[in-house]
Structure formats: C-alpha cells, structure tokens
Design a protein around this motif. Structure first.
Motif, PDB file in Angstrom:
ATOM      1  N   ILE A  10       0.847  -1.184   0.000  1.00  0.00           N
ATOM      2  CA  ILE A  10       0.000   0.000   0.000  1.00  0.00           C
ATOM      3  C   ILE A  10       0.884   1.236   0.000  1.00  0.00           C
ATOM      4  N   ILE A  11       0.582   2.143  -0.925  1.00  0.00           N
ATOM      5  CA  ILE A  11       1.248   3.439  -0.955  1.00  0.00           C
ATOM      6  C   ILE A  11       0.186   4.512  -0.774  1.00  0.00           C
ATOM      7  N   LEU A  12       0.398   5.358   0.216  1.00  0.00           N
ATOM      8  CA  LEU A  12      -0.440   6.537   0.404  1.00  0.00           C
ATOM      9  C   LEU A  12       0.229   7.643  -0.389  1.00  0.00           C
ATOM     10  N   ALA A  13      -0.476   8.244  -1.337  1.00  0.00           N
ATOM     11  CA  ALA A  13       0.109   9.282  -2.189  1.00  0.00           C
ATOM     12  C   ALA A  13      -0.765  10.528  -2.117  1.00  0.00           C
ATOM     13  N   ALA A  14      -0.134  11.631  -1.720  1.00  0.00           N
ATOM     14  CA  ALA A  14      -0.896  12.857  -1.531  1.00  0.00           C
ATOM     15  C   ALA A  14       0.028  14.065  -1.611  1.00  0.00           C
ATOM     16  N   HIS A  15      -0.582  15.233  -1.654  1.00  0.00           N
ATOM     17  CA  HIS A  15       0.197  16.470  -1.576  1.00  0.00           C
ATOM     18  C   HIS A  15       0.989  16.452  -0.266  1.00  0.00           C
ATOM     19  N   LYS A  16       2.254  16.871  -0.335  1.00  0.00           N
ATOM     20  CA  LYS A  16       3.048  16.814   0.894  1.00  0.00           C
ATOM     21  C   LYS A  16       2.497  17.770   1.923  1.00  0.00           C
ATOM     22  N   PRO A  17       2.474  17.440   3.180  1.00  0.00           N
ATOM     23  CA  PRO A  17       2.940  16.248   3.896  1.00  0.00           C
ATOM     24  C   PRO A  17       1.810  15.304   4.303  1.00  0.00           C
ATOM     25  N   ILE A  18       0.715  15.306   3.581  1.00  0.00           N
ATOM     26  CA  ILE A  18      -0.481  14.559   3.990  1.00  0.00           C
ATOM     27  C   ILE A  18      -0.225  13.057   4.106  1.00  0.00           C
ATOM     28  N   ALA A  19       0.424  12.455   3.105  1.00  0.00           N
ATOM     29  CA  ALA A  19       0.619  10.999   3.102  1.00  0.00           C
ATOM     30  C   ALA A  19       1.461  10.541   4.288  1.00  0.00           C
ATOM     31  N   SER A  20       2.592  11.194   4.522  1.00  0.00           N
ATOM     32  CA  SER A  20       3.445  10.763   5.634  1.00  0.00           C
ATOM     33  C   SER A  20       2.775  11.021   6.980  1.00  0.00           C
ATOM     34  N   ALA A  21       2.007  12.104   7.080  1.00  0.00           N
ATOM     35  CA  ALA A  21       1.288  12.379   8.334  1.00  0.00           C
ATOM     36  C   ALA A  21       0.238  11.300   8.592  1.00  0.00           C
ATOM     37  N   MET A  22      -0.463  10.877   7.539  1.00  0.00           N
ATOM     38  CA  MET A  22      -1.482   9.840   7.704  1.00  0.00           C
ATOM     39  C   MET A  22      -0.839   8.509   8.084  1.00  0.00           C
ATOM     40  N   LEU A  23       0.272   8.162   7.444  1.00  0.00           N
ATOM     41  CA  LEU A  23       0.952   6.909   7.785  1.00  0.00           C
ATOM     42  C   LEU A  23       1.473   6.957   9.216  1.00  0.00           C
ATOM     43  N   LYS A  24       2.011   8.093   9.628  1.00  0.00           N
ATOM     44  CA  LYS A  24       2.497   8.237  11.005  1.00  0.00           C
ATOM     45  C   LYS A  24       1.355   8.053  12.001  1.00  0.00           C
ATOM     46  N   ALA A  25       0.225   8.667  11.732  1.00  0.00           N
ATOM     47  CA  ALA A  25      -0.939   8.519  12.616  1.00  0.00           C
ATOM     48  C   ALA A  25      -1.399   7.063  12.666  1.00  0.00           C
ATOM     49  N   ALA A  26      -1.427   6.401  11.524  1.00  0.00           N
ATOM     50  CA  ALA A  26      -1.865   4.995  11.475  1.00  0.00           C
ATOM     51  C   ALA A  26      -0.921   4.100  12.275  1.00  0.00           C
ATOM     52  N   THR A  27       0.383   4.352  12.184  1.00  0.00           N
ATOM     53  CA  THR A  27       1.326   3.513  12.936  1.00  0.00           C
ATOM     54  C   THR A  27       1.243   3.797  14.430  1.00  0.00           C
ATOM     55  N   GLN A  28       0.826   4.982  14.810  1.00  0.00           N
ATOM     56  CA  GLN A  28       0.611   5.252  16.234  1.00  0.00           C
ATOM     57  C   GLN A  28      -0.583   4.458  16.752  1.00  0.00           C
ATOM     58  N   ILE A  29      -1.552   4.223  15.891  1.00  0.00           N
ATOM     59  CA  ILE A  29      -2.741   3.453  16.270  1.00  0.00           C
ATOM     60  C   ILE A  29      -2.452   1.955  16.210  1.00  0.00           C
ATOM     61  N   MET A  30      -1.805   1.501  15.122  1.00  0.00           N
ATOM     62  CA  MET A  30      -1.687   0.073  14.834  1.00  0.00           C
ATOM     63  C   MET A  30      -0.292  -0.505  15.034  1.00  0.00           C
ATOM     64  N   GLY A  31       0.703   0.325  15.225  1.00  0.00           N
ATOM     65  CA  GLY A  31       2.078  -0.154  15.268  1.00  0.00           C
ATOM     66  C   GLY A  31       2.644  -0.203  13.858  1.00  0.00           C
ATOM     67  N   PRO A  32       3.868  -0.728  13.699  1.00  0.00           N
ATOM     68  CA  PRO A  32       4.488  -0.781  12.370  1.00  0.00           C
ATOM     69  C   PRO A  32       3.631  -1.556  11.371  1.00  0.00           C
ATOM     70  N   ILE A  33       3.620  -1.101  10.135  1.00  0.00           N
ATOM     71  CA  ILE A  33       2.825  -1.728   9.079  1.00  0.00           C
ATOM     72  C   ILE A  33       3.768  -2.140   7.960  1.00  0.00           C
ATOM     73  N   ASP A  34       3.893  -3.442   7.721  1.00  0.00           N
ATOM     74  CA  ASP A  34       4.778  -3.945   6.667  1.00  0.00           C
ATOM     75  C   ASP A  34       4.231  -3.628   5.277  1.00  0.00           C
ATOM     76  N   HIS A  35       5.136  -3.468   4.339  1.00  0.00           N
ATOM     77  CA  HIS A  35       4.799  -3.283   2.925  1.00  0.00           C
ATOM     78  C   HIS A  35       3.854  -2.099   2.723  1.00  0.00           C
ATOM     79  N   CYS A  36       4.171  -1.008   3.373  1.00  0.00           N
ATOM     80  CA  CYS A  36       3.346   0.194   3.283  1.00  0.00           C
ATOM     81  C   CYS A  36       4.273   1.401   3.354  1.00  0.00           C
ATOM     82  N   ALA A  37       4.000   2.409   2.530  1.00  0.00           N
ATOM     83  CA  ALA A  37       4.838   3.602   2.521  1.00  0.00           C
ATOM     84  C   ALA A  37       4.019   4.818   2.114  1.00  0.00           C
TER      85      ALA A  37
END
Length: 156
Positions: free
Chosen positions: A29-56
């Motif tokens: 899974i790749i989250l693709a968005a205007h910066k910095p939306i994608a990395s912020a969303m992935l960071k929030a998700a990992t705070q909820i779920m922990g590390p997520i393999d095969h995702c960037a």
C-alpha cells in the motif's frame, strides 16, 4: 471486534512458518498525496496500529519537476517490496493522481481515491484479496455528509 493495541505489529510473511513454502505477499500500500499529507497519515496509522509492513507514504511536491517526482516515487515503490500495489490518492485529478497514473502505467496496481482513514484501514485489512474484490470493498466506504443544523440519521 477488539481494539488493536498500539504496540501491535501488522506483519506480512513471505514464507509459511509451517512448511517453508513460499507464500504470495499481500499487496503493498502506498499513500500518495500532496506533501505532507501521506506521511502524516501513515504516522498517525502507525501510532494506532504499530508498524505496518509493505506500506509507505509518497508526499508529492506539486512544484517539483516531473523527473524529481518520478525519482521519489521509485524510491517509495521499491521500499514496499511487493509485486502488486494499492495506491490511495488524496484527490482524483490533482498532481499526485496525475503523476501516479503516469508512473504506474504497466504496473500491477489499483489506484483509489479519495484517501481517508476508513479506506486505508479497509485496504490494510483486505489487501490479500483480488483487485476486483478490493474495488468492491473500497466502494463500501462512503462519505458521511451532515447538513448544517441538527444531524440525525435522516440526514445521511
């Protein structure tokens, strides 16, 4: 359905622990968005779920040259390390979407928009399904619109 603890680790195995046979990896899974939306969303998700393999996350700089955007996308794509990819885009028709359409031409992937936490979590949960089945799962996510004033079940 229980609440997943923040320390949980979503791991995708490439080998069967039981008999050593190779298993097909789930789609990346790749989250693709205007910066910095994608990395912020992935960071929030990992705070909820922990590390997520095969995702960037691919934060697309709309002002960058296309060649620079492609170079950044290649790094993100290669970091996910799967054969098939789900790409969640912030806005259909915007720069990230247009760049990804060109970059993914000929690749095994599915582009889905608009990016949201419910969509991201649904794709994480079901990413081992076929693209056709994933398309149906994505369509289960719908925006909730509340009309100004009192919001009741009749407004949805």
């Amino acid at each position: 359905m229980g609440v997943r603890r923040a320390s949980a680790h979503i791991k995708c195995r490439s080998r069967s622990e039981q008999d050593g046979r190779m298993e097909k990896l789930p789609k990346g899974i790749i989250l693709a968005a205007h910066k910095p939306i994608a990395s912020a969303m992935l960071k929030a998700a990992t705070q909820i779920m922990g590390p997520i393999d095969h995702c960037a996350a691919a934060d697309i700089d709309s002002d960058a040259k296309e060649s620079d955007q492609f170079e950044a996308l290649k790094k993100v794509w290669d970091s996910v390390q799967t054969e098939e990819m789900i790409i969640l885009l912030d806005i259909e028709g915007a720069t990230p979407c247009n760049v990804l359409k060109k970059y993914t031409s000929g690749k095994r992937c599915m582009l889905v928009s608009p990016l949201s936490f419910p969509l991201f979590f649904k794709m994480l949960t079901y990413r081992s399904l076929s693209f056709e089945e994933l398309r149906a799962k994505a369509q289960e996510i719908r925006p909730v619109i509340c009309i100004p004033g009192e919001c009741t079940s009749e407004n949805h």
